[in-house]
Every structure is written in C-alpha cells, then in structure tokens.
Scaffold this active site. Sequence first.
Site, mmCIF file in Angstrom:
data_model
loop_
_atom_site.group_PDB
_atom_site.id
_atom_site.type_symbol
_atom_site.label_atom_id
_atom_site.label_comp_id
_atom_site.label_asym_id
_atom_site.label_seq_id
_atom_site.Cartn_x
_atom_site.Cartn_y
_atom_site.Cartn_z
ATOM 1 N N HIS A 1 -12.250 53.550 -0.582
ATOM 2 C CA HIS A 1 -10.680 52.252 -0.259
ATOM 3 C C HIS A 1 -10.651 52.192 -1.737
ATOM 4 C CE1 HIS A 1 -7.859 50.129 1.755
ATOM 5 N NE2 HIS A 1 -7.884 49.248 0.737
ATOM 6 N N CYS A 2 -9.287 52.533 -2.200
ATOM 7 C CA CYS A 2 -8.687 52.470 -3.397
ATOM 8 C C CYS A 2 -7.564 51.244 -3.644
ATOM 9 C CB CYS A 2 -7.942 53.735 -4.168
ATOM 10 S SG CYS A 2 -7.278 53.500 -5.756
ATOM 11 N N ILE A 3 -8.171 50.352 -4.278
ATOM 12 C CA ILE A 3 -7.138 49.034 -4.278
ATOM 13 C C ILE A 3 -5.837 49.358 -5.151
ATOM 14 C CG2 ILE A 3 -8.042 48.155 -6.477
ATOM 15 C CD1 ILE A 3 -7.900 45.359 -5.205
#
Length: 309
Positions: free
Chosen positions: A158-160
């Site tokens: 999951h890429c912020i």
Amino acid sequence: MDLNPFRLCSGLKVIGYFMILIVFAIVVLSYYAVVVLIWAPRLLDGGFTSFLSFTIIIIFHILLVMLMWSYIKVVIQDPGSVPENWKLVSEQNIEEGNSVALSDYASIENPTPTLSTEQIERRQSQSRGYCSKCQNGKPPRCHHCSVCQRCVLKMDHHCIWVVNCVGARNYKFFLLFVVYTFLITTLDTLVLLPSFIKFFRQSKNQSLLPGNIAVIFLVFVLNLAFSLSLLCFVIMHASLLSSNTTSVEVYEKKKSPQWRYDMGWKRNFEQVFGANKVLWFFPLFSKKDMESIPALHGMEFPTRSDVVD
C-alpha cells in the site's frame, strides 16, 4: 474486547491525500525553479546556451508529462479486487506456460447439502485460498490490505504517496511513476547544481531575489534527496520484477529453493508491462495484451512445472 491495531492503518489513507498535495507542490516548485527562474531566461542568450536551455526544457516537459500521466493512472486505477462470493474450491499445480483455470474458483452461495455452511467456512478458512476478514476466496498471490480493508490481487504494497494499493492492475503504472520521478529529480539536481554552487561562491552578489534563491536552494535539496532514495527503490523493484516477485512475497520466496512464478526475465517482464514494446514506456496496455496475458488481470498466473507446492 480484542484490540486490532491494524485498524489504525486506515488513518494512513487520510494522510495519503496530503501526500498528493505534497507531490503537486514539489512539481510546481521544481517547474518554477528549473524552467521559470533558471533555464527559460537563457533561451535568448544565443549560441550553445540557447540550444542547451531548449534541450533541457524539452526533456523536462516530456518527463513531467510522463510522470504526471503515470501518477494519475496509479492513483485512479483499481489494483484489482476479488469478485464477490468467489470461494477457492481447490488449488491445482500449473504446468509451465499454463494458467490457473477459472473453474478453480466458484461461488458458494448455494453450498453442498452434505456440509453445513459453518463446516464449509471452517474448511476454507484453513486454506491459504480464503480470507477470513473479507469472508471471500483468495486467488493465488492475493493478499489482504489492512489500509484498504480488502483483498488486493497480486498485492505489492500500500503506497501512501498514491493513496492506493499497488497490485496486479496498476503495478506497471507505479513502476513508470517511480522511474520517471527518478529521472526528472536527477535532471533537476544536475541542472540546478551550477546555481546551487554559485549560491555559496557569490552569496553577496546575487542577481536573484532572496525568495527565488530560497526556492532554488529548497528545490535542489528536495530533488537530490528524492533522487538518491528513488535510486535504491528503482534497483529494488527491478530485482523484484526480474524474478516475478512482489514485496510481500520476498519472505516466501526466500524459503523456496526455486520460485514457482519465475518464468524467466522476459516473461516476467511481460506479465507486468505487456508484450507490446511500443507501450512499455506509457501507462497503457494494448487490447491484445489484455486478452493474451491473464497475469495482467491478476487472477491467473503461470508457474514453473519443476516446482511443486
């Protein structure tokens, strides 16, 4: 009452929206420093200086367009989700070059009369092909995201920075975003370096306003930091791409003498970027690739015939 610390991860999604603003702010500052303040005024100097300025500005705009295009695509593209009510009935070994048959997945809305619903759920919860949180089947390489609160097909992480999961259907866009960001931050660092050095050598005789000098200084430091950090990130994902591994599969791969999804660097690459060489550099897929490469959809993956689960 059991405390689930992973529920706190959902707060990262809120932070992510601020990250999008930060990305656009850095882009605007970089454009102002590189184009408006430094190189656009030199277009009128004539000779080699004008040619160099024109070349830098053209390359900068090309990289900027590709970066923003890839970024928008990875933000808005769904990484891939499991269809509702699909349950993993059985797992089959896949011979080299073949894919998991969709018949391996079926809905259990109408469970077999010989088993109760509770018995079915208990049996499937013991299988790695079932997610107890989503109460749904999990295709191969699918993982549950604690931030998105759902299962993601071929989840990488999951890429912020993109407020989204990176999975089967947007991994190419993410890689292009990372590569183009690395290239443009490296370009910005190099073309701003002379002005950065001049800032220290001629601090008392500056023709630029103090505010503009501060912008150039800030942009140079930011781009240098991003360039160095992204270099490591590019190398890491190049290694993962060449072995057909996701970030969450690294530990599992270490336990296996041979990685079952490693089909050779060429086929591994095509499972992410497609076989159409013209579109490798663009956040797009051809219709032919989408029809002929099931891995791009995230539900089916070829495996090595010499590796047994």
